[in-house]
Design an enzyme around this catalytic site. Sequence first.
Site, short mmCIF file in Angstrom:
data_model
loop_
_atom_site.label_atom_id
_atom_site.label_comp_id
_atom_site.label_asym_id
_atom_site.label_seq_id
_atom_site.Cartn_x
_atom_site.Cartn_y
_atom_site.Cartn_z
CE LYS A 1 53.49 -2.28 -5.12
NZ LYS A 1 52.67 -3.32 -4.53
CG ASP B 1 46.97 -4.55 -3.01
OD1 ASP B 1 47.74 -5.21 -3.74
OD2 ASP B 1 45.76 -4.40 -3.28
CE1 TYR C 1 46.75 0.41 -15.95
CE2 TYR C 1 47.48 -0.19 -13.74
CZ TYR C 1 46.84 -0.51 -14.92
OH TYR C 1 46.30 -1.77 -15.09
CG ASP C 2 54.02 6.12 -12.58
OD1 ASP C 2 53.01 6.03 -11.85
OD2 ASP C 2 55.19 5.99 -12.15
CE LYS D 1 54.49 7.09 -8.68
NZ LYS D 1 54.72 5.76 -9.22
CG HIS E 1 49.61 6.24 -4.92
ND1 HIS E 1 50.09 7.07 -5.92
CD2 HIS E 1 50.08 5.00 -5.22
CE1 HIS E 1 50.79 6.36 -6.78
NE2 HIS E 1 50.81 5.10 -6.39
P1 IMP Z 1 50.22 -4.17 -6.61
O1 IMP Z 1 49.12 -5.18 -6.62
O2 IMP Z 1 50.17 -3.26 -5.44
O3 IMP Z 1 51.57 -4.79 -6.79
O4 IMP Z 1 50.05 -3.22 -7.87
C1 IMP Z 1 49.18 -3.51 -8.92
C2 IMP Z 1 49.54 -2.81 -10.19
O5 IMP Z 1 49.23 -1.44 -10.06
C3 IMP Z 1 51.00 -2.86 -10.61
O6 IMP Z 1 51.28 -3.99 -11.37
C4 IMP Z 1 51.14 -1.61 -11.44
O7 IMP Z 1 50.73 -1.85 -12.77
C5 IMP Z 1 50.14 -0.68 -10.81
N1 IMP Z 1 50.79 0.27 -9.91
C6 IMP Z 1 51.08 0.08 -8.59
N2 IMP Z 1 51.66 1.20 -8.09
C7 IMP Z 1 51.74 2.08 -9.12
C8 IMP Z 1 52.25 3.39 -9.24
O8 IMP Z 1 52.75 4.00 -8.29
N3 IMP Z 1 52.15 3.96 -10.46
C9 IMP Z 1 51.59 3.35 -11.53
N4 IMP Z 1 51.11 2.11 -11.48
C10 IMP Z 1 51.18 1.48 -10.28
#
Ligand code: IMP
Length: 218
Positions: A12, A78, A167-168, A195, A200
């Site tokens: 991130k 988040d 999930y990319d 990307k 988002h």
């Molecule tokens: P978080 O709670 O915002 O840290 O993200 C939750 C989960 O979403 C992460 O552990 C990733 O598996 C997934 N995630 C967050 N951002 C992305 C992204 O940009 N691409 C793909 N998966 C993401």
Amino acid sequence: MRLIFATNNNHKLSEIKAILGERFCPYIFTMSDIGVSVNPDENGKTFMENALIKSNALYMEMKNKELLKDGDFIIADDTGLCIKHFNNAPGIFSSRFMGNITQKEKNLKILELMKDLDDTERYAFFITKLVVIEVDKVETDPKILDFEGKIDGYIAKKIEKTDGFGYDPIFAVGDYTDIYKGYVKTFSNLGIDIKNKISHRAKALLLLVEYLEKNHKI
Ligand code: IMP
């Protein structure tokens, strides 16, 4: 000005730095740069609540340790993937989805669960909520701002490339008609540079940049 990000996720952080670019580099700080660490329970019911829990935990930690400075912005992101077929799950449970298995296993399981679906039933979106606590003056109450970025897409049928994170490899930008064209634009297939222009996270961060510019913070 300091932009202090409440995350321990290196993927991130590197996206955040790349999206904001060189102009913002001198202003970006991680928790370890500040010498603090928070890892609160993300038990909110919405992306907004979870982002607020994270930014507030860092704000309180810095306040208690007298580390806040005038002009600080404490920022939490988040993010989640919402899949229509699963009633928008995993959503806020994106990191905890399916329990204690690897991300690769999660991605493969999602593909397996969706394997018989028609192309038109694969809609999904990514959403990022940014909560920003603006500390104008340490001794006054801070302002709470929030920004949102969303990108529509669909769940691909197979994994071609595994670059990126989370999930990319299975989230494709655009709509299902691309499946017929044979070019599936997963974030992994597109690559990190593209990307970071359309994601988002980029959309949410660019709204923050707009705010900073409009208010002459940079
Ligand atoms: P978080 O709670 O915002 O840290 O993200 C939750 C989960 O979403 C992460 O552990 C990733 O598996 C997934 N995630 C967050 N951002 C992305 C992204 O940009 N691409 C793909 N998966 C993401």
